[in-house]
Design a protein around this motif. Structure first.
Motif, PDB file in Angstrom:
ATOM      1  N   GLY A 182       0.830  -1.212   0.000  1.00 34.65           N
ATOM      2  CA  GLY A 182       0.000   0.000   0.000  1.00 34.65           C
ATOM      3  C   GLY A 182       0.858   1.252   0.000  1.00 34.65           C
ATOM      4  O   GLY A 182       0.595   2.217  -0.734  1.00 34.65           O
ATOM      5  N   MET A 183       1.915   1.241   0.802  1.00 36.83           N
ATOM      6  CA  MET A 183       2.833   2.385   0.846  1.00 36.83           C
ATOM      7  C   MET A 183       3.473   2.616  -0.526  1.00 36.83           C
ATOM      8  O   MET A 183       3.713   3.757  -0.941  1.00 36.83           O
ATOM      9  N   THR A 184       3.779   1.514  -1.212  1.00 36.32           N
ATOM     10  CA  THR A 184       4.470   1.636  -2.488  1.00 36.32           C
ATOM     11  C   THR A 184       3.535   2.161  -3.570  1.00 36.32           C
ATOM     12  O   THR A 184       3.912   3.029  -4.364  1.00 36.32           O
ATOM     13  N   TYR A 185       2.292   1.672  -3.604  1.00 41.76           N
ATOM     14  CA  TYR A 185       1.316   2.257  -4.534  1.00 41.76           C
ATOM     15  C   TYR A 185       1.083   3.735  -4.215  1.00 41.76           C
ATOM     16  O   TYR A 185       0.928   4.562  -5.120  1.00 41.76           O
ATOM     17  N   PHE A 186       1.062   4.051  -2.936  1.00 46.03           N
ATOM     18  CA  PHE A 186       0.892   5.453  -2.515  1.00 46.03           C
ATOM     19  C   PHE A 186       2.027   6.308  -3.104  1.00 46.03           C
ATOM     20  O   PHE A 186       1.799   7.381  -3.674  1.00 46.03           O
ATOM     21  N   ALA A 187       3.255   5.785  -2.990  1.00 46.93           N
ATOM     22  CA  ALA A 187       4.404   6.548  -3.516  1.00 46.93           C
ATOM     23  C   ALA A 187       4.293   6.739  -5.023  1.00 46.93           C
ATOM     24  O   ALA A 187       4.704   7.769  -5.565  1.00 46.93           O
ATOM     25  N   LEU A 188       3.725   5.751  -5.706  1.00 47.25           N
ATOM     26  CA  LEU A 188       3.586   5.864  -7.163  1.00 47.25           C
ATOM     27  C   LEU A 188       2.455   6.822  -7.537  1.00 47.25           C
ATOM     28  O   LEU A 188       2.618   7.701  -8.390  1.00 47.25           O
ATOM     29  N   VAL A 189       1.300   6.664  -6.895  1.00 42.53           N
ATOM     30  CA  VAL A 189       0.120   7.419  -7.329  1.00 42.53           C
ATOM     31  C   VAL A 189       0.286   8.904  -7.002  1.00 42.53           C
ATOM     32  O   VAL A 189      -0.185   9.760  -7.745  1.00 42.53           O
ATOM     33  N   LYS A 190       0.997   9.228  -5.923  1.00 47.23           N
ATOM     34  CA  LYS A 190       1.151  10.645  -5.603  1.00 47.23           C
ATOM     35  C   LYS A 190       2.108  11.320  -6.590  1.00 47.23           C
ATOM     36  O   LYS A 190       2.116  12.533  -6.697  1.00 47.23           O
ATOM     37  N   ARG A 191       2.890  10.543  -7.287  1.00 47.79           N
ATOM     38  CA  ARG A 191       3.796  11.118  -8.290  1.00 47.79           C
ATOM     39  C   ARG A 191       3.191  11.098  -9.684  1.00 47.79           C
ATOM     40  O   ARG A 191       3.264  12.060 -10.425  1.00 47.79           O
ATOM     41  N   PHE A 192       2.605   9.953 -10.064  1.00 41.48           N
ATOM     42  CA  PHE A 192       2.256   9.751 -11.471  1.00 41.48           C
ATOM     43  C   PHE A 192       0.761   9.781 -11.764  1.00 41.48           C
ATOM     44  O   PHE A 192       0.371   9.767 -12.924  1.00 41.48           O
ATOM     45  N   GLY A 193      -0.087   9.766 -10.727  1.00 39.87           N
ATOM     46  CA  GLY A 193      -1.511   9.542 -10.981  1.00 39.87           C
ATOM     47  C   GLY A 193      -1.748   8.052 -11.157  1.00 39.87           C
ATOM     48  O   GLY A 193      -1.099   7.241 -10.496  1.00 39.87           O
ATOM     49  N   GLY A 194      -2.679   7.677 -12.043  1.00 42.13           N
ATOM     50  CA  GLY A 194      -2.967   6.258 -12.229  1.00 42.13           C
ATOM     51  C   GLY A 194      -1.754   5.499 -12.741  1.00 42.13           C
ATOM     52  O   GLY A 194      -1.066   5.957 -13.648  1.00 42.13           O
ATOM     53  N   VAL A 195      -1.482   4.341 -12.146  1.00 38.45           N
ATOM     54  CA  VAL A 195      -0.360   3.488 -12.570  1.00 38.45           C
ATOM     55  C   VAL A 195      -0.891   2.069 -12.723  1.00 38.45           C
ATOM     56  O   VAL A 195      -1.990   1.762 -12.250  1.00 38.45           O
ATOM     57  N   VAL A 240      10.411 -18.099 -21.285  1.00 39.88           N
ATOM     58  CA  VAL A 240      11.249 -17.663 -22.394  1.00 39.88           C
ATOM     59  C   VAL A 240      10.626 -18.090 -23.715  1.00 39.88           C
ATOM     60  O   VAL A 240      10.196 -19.236 -23.869  1.00 39.88           O
ATOM     61  N   GLY A 241      10.561 -17.172 -24.647  1.00 37.92           N
ATOM     62  CA  GLY A 241       9.965 -17.468 -25.941  1.00 37.92           C
ATOM     63  C   GLY A 241       8.474 -17.157 -26.001  1.00 37.92           C
ATOM     64  O   GLY A 241       7.894 -17.093 -27.076  1.00 37.92           O
ATOM     65  N   GLY A 242       7.861 -16.934 -24.851  1.00 34.42           N
ATOM     66  CA  GLY A 242       6.435 -16.653 -24.827  1.00 34.42           C
ATOM     67  C   GLY A 242       6.135 -15.214 -25.196  1.00 34.42           C
ATOM     68  O   GLY A 242       7.035 -14.403 -25.416  1.00 34.42           O
ATOM     69  N   SER A 243       4.869 -14.892 -25.257  1.00 35.11           N
ATOM     70  CA  SER A 243       4.460 -13.544 -25.618  1.00 35.11           C
ATOM     71  C   SER A 243       4.665 -12.605 -24.428  1.00 35.11           C
ATOM     72  O   SER A 243       4.448 -12.977 -23.275  1.00 35.11           O
ATOM     73  N   THR A 244       5.094 -11.386 -24.726  1.00 38.67           N
ATOM     74  CA  THR A 244       5.260 -10.409 -23.653  1.00 38.67           C
ATOM     75  C   THR A 244       4.012  -9.553 -23.485  1.00 38.67           C
ATOM     76  O   THR A 244       3.959  -8.726 -22.587  1.00 38.67           O
ATOM     77  N   GLU A 245       3.014  -9.757 -24.355  1.00 42.53           N
ATOM     78  CA  GLU A 245       1.822  -8.908 -24.285  1.00 42.53           C
ATOM     79  C   GLU A 245       1.145  -8.921 -22.913  1.00 42.53           C
ATOM     80  O   GLU A 245       0.756  -7.860 -22.421  1.00 42.53           O
ATOM     81  N   PRO A 246       0.979 -10.114 -22.272  1.00 40.44           N
ATOM     82  CA  PRO A 246       0.290 -10.098 -20.973  1.00 40.44           C
ATOM     83  C   PRO A 246       1.050  -9.271 -19.914  1.00 40.44           C
ATOM     84  O   PRO A 246       0.475  -8.912 -18.895  1.00 40.44           O
ATOM     85  N   LEU A 247       2.337  -9.010 -20.145  1.00 41.88           N
ATOM     86  CA  LEU A 247       3.123  -8.265 -19.156  1.00 41.88           C
ATOM     87  C   LEU A 247       2.930  -6.754 -19.310  1.00 41.88           C
ATOM     88  O   LEU A 247       3.310  -5.992 -18.440  1.00 41.88           O
ATOM     89  N   LYS A 248       2.390  -6.339 -20.454  1.00 41.09           N
ATOM     90  CA  LYS A 248       2.279  -4.899 -20.719  1.00 41.09           C
ATOM     91  C   LYS A 248       0.967  -4.371 -20.143  1.00 41.09           C
ATOM     92  O   LYS A 248       0.009  -4.100 -20.868  1.00 41.09           O
ATOM     93  N   ILE A 249       0.939  -4.254 -18.842  1.00 37.74           N
ATOM     94  CA  ILE A 249      -0.299  -3.893 -18.155  1.00 37.74           C
ATOM     95  C   ILE A 249      -0.507  -2.384 -18.262  1.00 37.74           C
ATOM     96  O   ILE A 249       0.392  -1.608 -17.930  1.00 37.74           O
ATOM     97  N   PRO A 250      -1.680  -1.947 -18.742  1.00 32.85           N
ATOM     98  CA  PRO A 250      -1.904  -0.508 -18.882  1.00 32.85           C
ATOM     99  C   PRO A 250      -2.138   0.165 -17.531  1.00 32.85           C
ATOM    100  O   PRO A 250      -2.337  -0.501 -16.512  1.00 32.85           O
ATOM    101  N   ARG A 251      -2.136   1.489 -17.548  1.00 30.76           N
ATOM    102  CA  ARG A 251      -2.384   2.257 -16.331  1.00 30.76           C
ATOM    103  C   ARG A 251      -3.848   2.107 -15.918  1.00 30.76           C
ATOM    104  O   ARG A 251      -4.734   2.118 -16.761  1.00 30.76           O
ATOM    105  N   SER A 252      -4.074   2.001 -14.626  1.00 32.27           N
ATOM    106  CA  SER A 252      -5.439   2.065 -14.104  1.00 32.27           C
ATOM    107  C   SER A 252      -5.785   3.527 -13.869  1.00 32.27           C
ATOM    108  O   SER A 252      -4.922   4.389 -13.923  1.00 32.27           O
TER     109      SER A 252
END
Lengths: 255, 642
Positions: free
Chosen positions: B144-157, B168-180
């Motif tokens: 919670g503290m870490t999300y707090f540190a992110l959201v107070k700087r960047f807004g939605g993350v 290895v060799g798999g798709s990286t698409e599932p890792l590209k999580i968009p901002r909430s």
């Protein structure tokens, strides 16, 4: 012995030459985008600030990806722009600055109006001209020329009016500043603090008379130096990133 | 023949058994079973989580980020609390330039929390239920503290509440999580803290000294976070949406009241458990009030301390005193005087003679400088909290009078001394009647009575170098009066950083109540009571009535109480007034002079002699997402204006 040196030199040359074979053989971008940001009401270009707090052009290379990373380049101070290193591609182009956004959204994020332009650039060494008609938050017009006073301060007169009737961009003026500089690149990021008077208006003291009257500002007490001096008015409302709208820069001869 | 058979059997036996154990886990890499089966293993895991907890402590500055030793562009020099020779303008945070990359670093911490949350239950049989609950609560607290540190700087993350596996060799698409949306991240912060509050014990079973979380620690930070979210909802005007209408920057104003109420409720849970530190306090004795406020920052048994970060030589150290002692107490490896409080800051306090417009009254009715026998005479009635936060010119520290003097004025004094410069002037002082000191190696000046005096004080102000009290003041808060000068060294100090104290919890509550309240309601009266508790502890004059109180009263109280604790930077951001305060601003300073003909001191109030202009760019309210993060995950939309 000498022969061996030659062989050695030849061998080295062969290695060096072959190591350089992987040139970037993609031709350099050679197309040009020029254009200007125009005040839809007056037809004049929209004055802005040089550097990161001024107008910039946004290009989305839609032929590369449906979700491209935007490419930005800055407009010049007078509202014109020019970039001679553009790749041939299809772009969605728009400008961002101290005016009503070209792409507007409502409070839920739904796009309500989109005046961005889709352009296709083909071939090499072409020039594309773009004109964006925008509604600046504020217009600032000089009233007469700056006047040198007896104590070598300068008094300027100007009028501020709204450039848009859009109800979302009618907040009261927060700052009206006279910038004094020894170059025409005069603005909130380049001015002489000794002479430039700033006026901030907090919510409690705001008044619309700023928009109806001819305003007068005088440089701070103290004689201006005997050199080229440029004057420019900047004013802003609380909208977007609170960027300033500007008058044109003017200079007067030191008497 | 039989012999051959025996030999073959023997060979097979040897070879067959020799080849068995090839597939064993590498013994030089620590495995889950090594960590999650014993309390010391868990403690090691916790040590890492807590050491990476993103808090702005003795080793934070906007210029160089978190957990970096070198603090020469200190946070107070970006907020108007102070001036520093190494910080000359407004700034946004600089991520990853020196050490800690807040974006990638935070997601590493979140991953470590997620891994802990997923793995500990598999080893639950090794521990009792209370231990499991506490440790899970701590992992949620850190996340919670870490999300707090992110959201107070960047807004939605991006919200990532499970470990991501990449084959290895798999798709990286599932890792590209968009901002909430920004609101979703604040709600994530609230829910992580709520889990922590529900599962943590009243007192942490492993460490009882406030260095690890208990339920009240989580509640205190929840009050801070929810107040932050409420003020963003109320005062933010920058918006950004993604293509699916998620609001990445900004929160609908309708959500403000809900967040303020959560802040009040969370703050109230600490009532009766913690209290304002009043051990040496006396309602009538200003010296006792001063000493009480000083001791608050060093008393390990303080009832006000909620959550701390401890240091330990030589593993984890800082250099606060080395960077900040007054020049005359400079340590063996240099520095000193990095934080010099501005006159703007000092003028917020009570007990100083002031003009009608709130500025310090240094002139008499005739427009001449008031004359004083000692520089401290000006501050004879100063609020004790001011003296405990700021070393005033001539005040005592480490048994020495801290000598701060700009120059000796040799001009005539009969009939009064007129101001050296016109009001508001940004020019240099005319040097005709001034004897100045270029640096600490200055030549003494012979006064008319034959005695000698250095032109500048031992702690400045020098004209040739700025290792001195450039504002006329030096910081007092956090300095250790018992640290011998030989030990005033970088990377040598271990004072505890108090990240959360009960005074802040009260101020969170008062501000949220005020934002919720209508005139004369219970909310406003509660806020009024709290502000006067804080003020009377500080030795300030209590407010007369709740109707005289505005939101600015509450904010000002917060800025005075929490000054130099790296909190004001975030307050100015969330109130969205940074750009109003730093709008072509040059901060004010107070220069003490000695008149050789009058034999007395006078003060000149002016703007910073260096003419450093502070202009805060409103786009900095949302920081730039690092380009490297967007390159790796193009689904991340950059914040406006970058």
């Amino acid at each position: 012995m000498k022969k061996r040196l030659y062989y050695l030199a030849f061998g080295l040359a062969a290695i060096v030459a072959s190591s350089c074979s992987k040139l970037d053989n993609y031709p350099a971008p050679s197309n040009t985008i020029t254009g200007e940001t125009i005040d839809a009401g007056t037809g004049n270009t929209v004055q802005t600030e040089i550097g990161s707090r001024g107008t910039r052009v946004k290009l989305l290379e839609t032929s590369y990806s449906s979700n491209p990373t935007p490419y930005y380049f800055q407009s010049m101070q007078d509202g014109t722009f020019n970039n001679t290193k553009i790749f041939a591609a299809t772009y969605n182009a728009s400008v961002e600055g101290p005016f009503v956004p070209l792409v507007q959204t409502d409070s839920t994020g739904k796009v309500t109006s989109d005046q961005s332009q889709n352009i296709t650039i083909k071939g090499t060494n072409t020039t594309t001209h773009l004109t964006f008609k925008v509604e600046p938050f504020l217009r600032i017009d000089w009233v007469g020329q700056p006047v040198f006073n007896a104590d070598s301060t300068v008094t300027v007169k100007f009028k501020i009016s709204r450039g848009t009737t859009n109800p979302a961009y009618q907040s009261l003026i927060t700052d009206v500043n006279l910038y004094v500089s020894n170059t025409k690149y005069d603005g909130d990021n380049n001015y002489d603090i000794r002479y430039s008077p700033f006026n901030s208006f907090s919510t409690a003291h705001q008044t619309d008379s700023l928009l109806t009257n001819t305003l007068t500002l005088t440089t701070k007490p103290g004689a201006l130096p005997q050199q080229d001096v440029y004057f420019r008015i900047g004013a802003r409302i609380n909208a977007g990133l609170d960027e300033y709208n500007y008058s044109t820069p003017v200079s007067v001869k030191y008497p | 023949m039989k012999r051959y058979i025996y030999i073959i059997i023997a060979i097979l036996t040897v070879c067959g058994s020799a080849c068995r154990k090839i597939s064993i886990p590498p013994p030089n890499i620590i495995q889950d079973k090594d960590v999650f089966t014993s309390s010391p293993g868990i403690q090691a895991y916790m040590a890492r989580l807590y050491s990476e907890l993103p808090i702005e402590d003795f080793r934070y500055s906007p210029a160089r980020g978190l957990n970096f030793f070198w603090i020469i562009s200190p946070t107070p020099a970006t907020t108007g609390e102070a001036l520093s020779r190494d910080q000359t303008s407004s700034m946004q945070e600089n991520f990853g330039g020196w050490n800690w990359d807040i974006w990638h670093g935070s997601y590493t911490v979140i991953h470590d929390c997620d891994y802990f949350i997923e793995t500990l239950p598999k080893y639950a049989s090794n521990f009792n239920k209370d231990q499991i609950n506490q440790w899970l609560g701590e992992a949620y607290f850190v996340r919670g503290m870490t999300y707090f540190a992110l959201v107070k700087r960047f807004g939605g993350v991006p919200i990532v509440n499970k470990t991501l596996d990449y084959t290895v060799g798999g798709s990286t698409e599932p890792l590209k999580i968009p901002r909430s949306s920004e609101k979703a991240v604040w709600d994530q912060v609230a829910s992580d803290f709520d889990f922590a509050i529900a599962n943590l014990p009243d007192v942490n079973m492993d460490y009882k000294d406030g260095s690890r979380a208990n339920k009240y620690v989580a509640a205190a930070f929840k009050s801070r976070a929810m107040l932050y979210a409420g003020t963003i909802a109320k005062y933010n005007s920058i918006t950004l949406f993604d293509g699916s209408q998620n609001q990445l920057c900004g929160i609908p104003a309708s959500a403000a009241a809900g967040y303020f109420q959560q802040a009040v409720d969370a703050a109230k849970t600490l009532e009766g458990v913690y209290s304002l530190y009043l051990k040496g306090w006396s309602s009538t004795d200003k010296a006792a009030q001063y000493q009480n406020f000083v001791n608050l920052f060093s008393d390990a048994t303080s009832s006000e301390t909620v959550f701390v970060r401890e240091y330990n030589y030589p593993n984890s150290v800082h250099g606060y005193d080395a960077y900040n002692v007054p020049r005359q107490l400079i340590g063996p490896n240099g520095y000193s005087s990095e934080v010099n409080p501005t006159l703007n800051f000092v003028e917020m306090f009570d007990g100083i003679p002031k003009n009608a417009n709130g500025t310090i009254q240094n002139l008499d009715a005739g427009g001449h400088y008031q004359l004083f026998n000692n520089t401290m005479d000006m501050f004879a009635n100063a609020e004790p909290r001011l003296r405990a936060s700021v070393i005033l010119p001539g005040d005592l520290f480490k048994g020495e009078s801290i000598e701060i003097r700009r120059a000796i004025y040799t001009g005539p004094s009969a009939g009064g001394i007129s101001p050296l410069l016109p009001a508001g002037s940004k020019s240099q002082y005319p040097t005709g009647n001034l004897v100045q000191g270029a640096d600490a190696g200055q030549q003494a000046f012979t006064l008319p009575n034959g005695s000698k005096m250095n032109p500048a004080g031992a702690s400045g102000i020098f004209t040739g170098d700025q290792t001195c009290a450039i504002s006329g003041f030096s910081v007092r808060k956090w300095l250790d009066p018992n640290l011998p000068t030989s030990q005033v060294l970088e990377n040598n100090e271990t004072q505890t950083w108090i990240e959360m104290r009960y005074a802040e919890v009260l101020l969170n509550r008062a501000e949220a109540e005020y934002e919720l309240g209508t005139s004369n309601s219970a909310n406003i009266n509660d806020a009024f009571t709290i502000i006067n508790q804080i003020r009377s502890r500080a030795g300030a004059i209590p407010l007369a009535s709740s109707s005289a109180m505005t939101i600015d009263t509450i904010r000002k109280e917060r800025r005075k109480e929490l000054a130099f604790e790296n909190k004001t930077y975030w307050d100015l951001r969330r109130w969205r007034i940074f750009d109003k305060e730093q709008n072509g601003t040059i901060y004010r300073v107070l220069m003490p002079f000695y008149s050789s003909t009058a034999g007395k001191y006078f003060f000149d109030a002016r703007t910073d002699e260096r003419n450093d202009v502070y202009t805060y760019d409103p786009k900095w309210y949302y920081e730039q997402i690092p380009g490297g993060a967007i390159s790796k995950s193009p689904n991340l939309i950059q914040n406006p204006g970058y």
